[in-house]
Design a protein around this motif. Structure first.
Motif, PDB file in Angstrom:
ATOM      1  N   SER A  93       0.861  -1.183   0.000  1.00 31.93           N
ATOM      2  CA  SER A  93       0.000   0.000   0.000  1.00 31.93           C
ATOM      3  C   SER A  93       0.895   1.229   0.000  1.00 31.93           C
ATOM      4  N   SER A 101       5.178  -8.634  -1.660  1.00 32.10           N
ATOM      5  CA  SER A 101       4.418  -7.722  -2.523  1.00 32.10           C
ATOM      6  C   SER A 101       4.932  -7.768  -3.962  1.00 32.10           C
ATOM      7  N   TYR A 151       2.146 -10.795  -4.475  1.00 34.37           N
ATOM      8  CA  TYR A 151       0.846 -10.831  -3.811  1.00 34.37           C
ATOM      9  C   TYR A 151       0.245  -9.430  -3.703  1.00 34.37           C
ATOM     10  N   SER A 152      -1.089  -9.376  -3.705  1.00 35.01           N
ATOM     11  CA  SER A 152      -1.810  -8.140  -3.411  1.00 35.01           C
ATOM     12  C   SER A 152      -2.224  -8.150  -1.950  1.00 35.01           C
ATOM     13  N   ASN A 194      -8.444  -7.503  -0.370  1.00 37.20           N
ATOM     14  CA  ASN A 194      -9.453  -6.662  -1.006  1.00 37.20           C
ATOM     15  C   ASN A 194     -10.726  -7.471  -1.143  1.00 37.20           C
ATOM     16  N   SER A 230     -10.588 -10.922  -2.526  1.00 37.63           N
ATOM     17  CA  SER A 230      -9.957 -11.946  -1.693  1.00 37.63           C
ATOM     18  C   SER A 230     -10.999 -12.894  -1.103  1.00 37.63           C
TER      19      SER A 230
END
Length: 428
Positions: free
Chosen positions: A343, A371, A374-375, A378, A381
């Motif tokens: 983020s 990161s 991977y995110s 959200n 997910s």
């Protein structure tokens, strides 16, 4: 903080090393506890709760009377703050709802995609020295928006056998269906296999220490999905002469106070700012209630001076931070150039703690360099994307010969026959 001036790129890997144990040092313990919970269920859960949390519980289930009593003890001012955060998190995550995607790929062949919620999800909420009730909001709110049926929350109890009032209040507010007083590796094992008290789930979410992270990764071997490997917290700030040194120091310390294995890094193109931040850290850390923890984390941390933005960006993408703060005149260069980050926080008035609590973005993010692949958590997910197709007579005529040719080339005769039979019927 350890200081580096224009480090050679060949040394970056060593300089940017996280202060974590190797997986090999942890896996044996995790495997042992998983095996015990799988075979002995609640009895094993009780044993490890007593061993690691120092409390022997008659029941790990939280009942409605405990929740009501906890809610009554939460101050009204905090309830209002939680409600504001809840509203913002809901707004941001509801905006992620997508419509059905439908297309006719060729005449007579209609394909579409729809989202379906994961029915059973487990939420792991860390306790320990700082019970993270904000993580309840970050996980339960999107789970509820997605339409998950069973939302099971596990969190380690304190020495009195209780969960933090704020955790129970937030869980009730956000629609959690089951709350259990169990933490650590044993909680992840319980969610993986199911016990007499802990429902088995299909996917496990939430941050935790290195043991929890490895436990989540082990859960995938037993058919349970996870959100991501999310271990000790970390933050990287890039700053130049336009940054406010006090703000930068406060952001670095905001992550350092999470735990002794947290790591914070300042990358700067200004030697003056570097010195000012060092002074500010010494001043601000001296009055923190969690000073001892923050000091140990700061010892794991780095200040890195580089001569230009291009070098800084390469180093940052190599590190792949969980949280990335940009305090530079040339902020667009970093906004457009960052590839690997969980983020991003832009500008002098965007502290990382805003994302931790109330801006609306999710704070459950990939750490330890994950990161790169991977995110962060959200709305998707908590969903699965299911594809559909419907083919008409004209459609199978259009694509049938291609299917036959490809199946034949791969040596899959039954695949070819499934099309050939239909085409023959349509030509008779």
């Amino acid at each position: 903080m350890q200081q580096y001036i224009n480090p050679n790129p060949e040394t970056w890997l060593e300089i940017l090393k996280r202060p974590t144990q190797t997986v090999e040092n942890i896996e044996d313990t995790v495997n042992q506890i998983f095996d015990d919970v799988k075979r002995h269920g609640d009895r094993a859960i009780s044993k490890y709760t007593s061993m690691f949390d120092g409390v022997l519980l008659e029941s790990i289930l939280v009942d409605s009377s405990e929740i009501d009593a906890a809610a009554n003890r939460v101050p009204e001012s905090l309830k209002q703050a939680i409600q504001l955060a809840k509203n913002n998190i809901e707004v941001f995550h509801k905006a992620q709802i997508t419509d059905r995607v439908e297309v006719e790929t060729i005449t007579g062949v209609k394909c579409w995609q729809e989202k379906r919620p994961i029915q059973k999800v487990g939420l792991y909420i860390p306790g320990g020295t700082a019970p993270l009730f904000s993580s309840v909001l970050m996980l339960a709110i999107p789970a509820k928006i997605a339409g998950c049926k069973d939302i099971v929350l596990c969190s380690p109890p304190n020495k009195q056998g209780q969960l933090a009032d704020e955790i129970l209040y937030a869980a009730q507010l956000c629609g959690v269906t089951n709350i259990l007083k169990v933490g650590g590796i044993q909680a992840i094992a319980g969610l993986t296999f199911g016990t007499e008290s802990i429902p088995q789930v299909y996917k496990i979410f939430g941050p935790g220490n290195q043991f929890v992270t490895v436990a989540k990764q082990l859960a995938t071997k037993y058919g349970v999905a996870i959100d991501m490997p999310a271990g000790p917290s970390e933050l990287l700030v890039v700053a130049d002469d336009s940054a406010n040194a006090a703000y930068v120091a406060s952001d670095l310390l905001s992550q350092a106070e999470h735990g002794v294995d947290s790591q914070v890094i300042l990358v700067t193109t200004s030697k003056d700012l570097l010195k000012e931040v060092e002074v500010e850290i010494k001043s601000q850390i001296s009055v923190l209630p969690r000073k001892v923890i923050a000091e140990k984390a700061i010892n794991n941390s780095r200040i890195i001076y580089v001569e230009n933005d291009e070098t800084a960006l390469k180093l940052i993408n190599e590190y792949a931070p969980e949280h990335f703060i940009i305090c530079c005149k040339n902020e667009d260069f970093y906004v457009n150039g960052i590839i690997n980050a969980g983020s991003v926080f832009i500008g002098n008035f965007t502290p990382e703690s805003a994302g931790d609590y109330a801006s609306g973005t999710n704070h459950t993010l990939p750490t330890n360099g994950f990161s790169k692949a991977y995110s962060g958590v959200n709305l998707d997910s908590f969903n699965k994307s299911v594809t559909f197709q419907k083919i008409s007579e004209s459609g199978i005529k259009s694509i049938g010969p291609a299917i036959e040719a490809m199946a034949s080339a791969e040596g899959l005769q039954a695949h070819k026959n499934a099309v050939t039979l239909r085409l023959k019927d349509l030509t008779n």
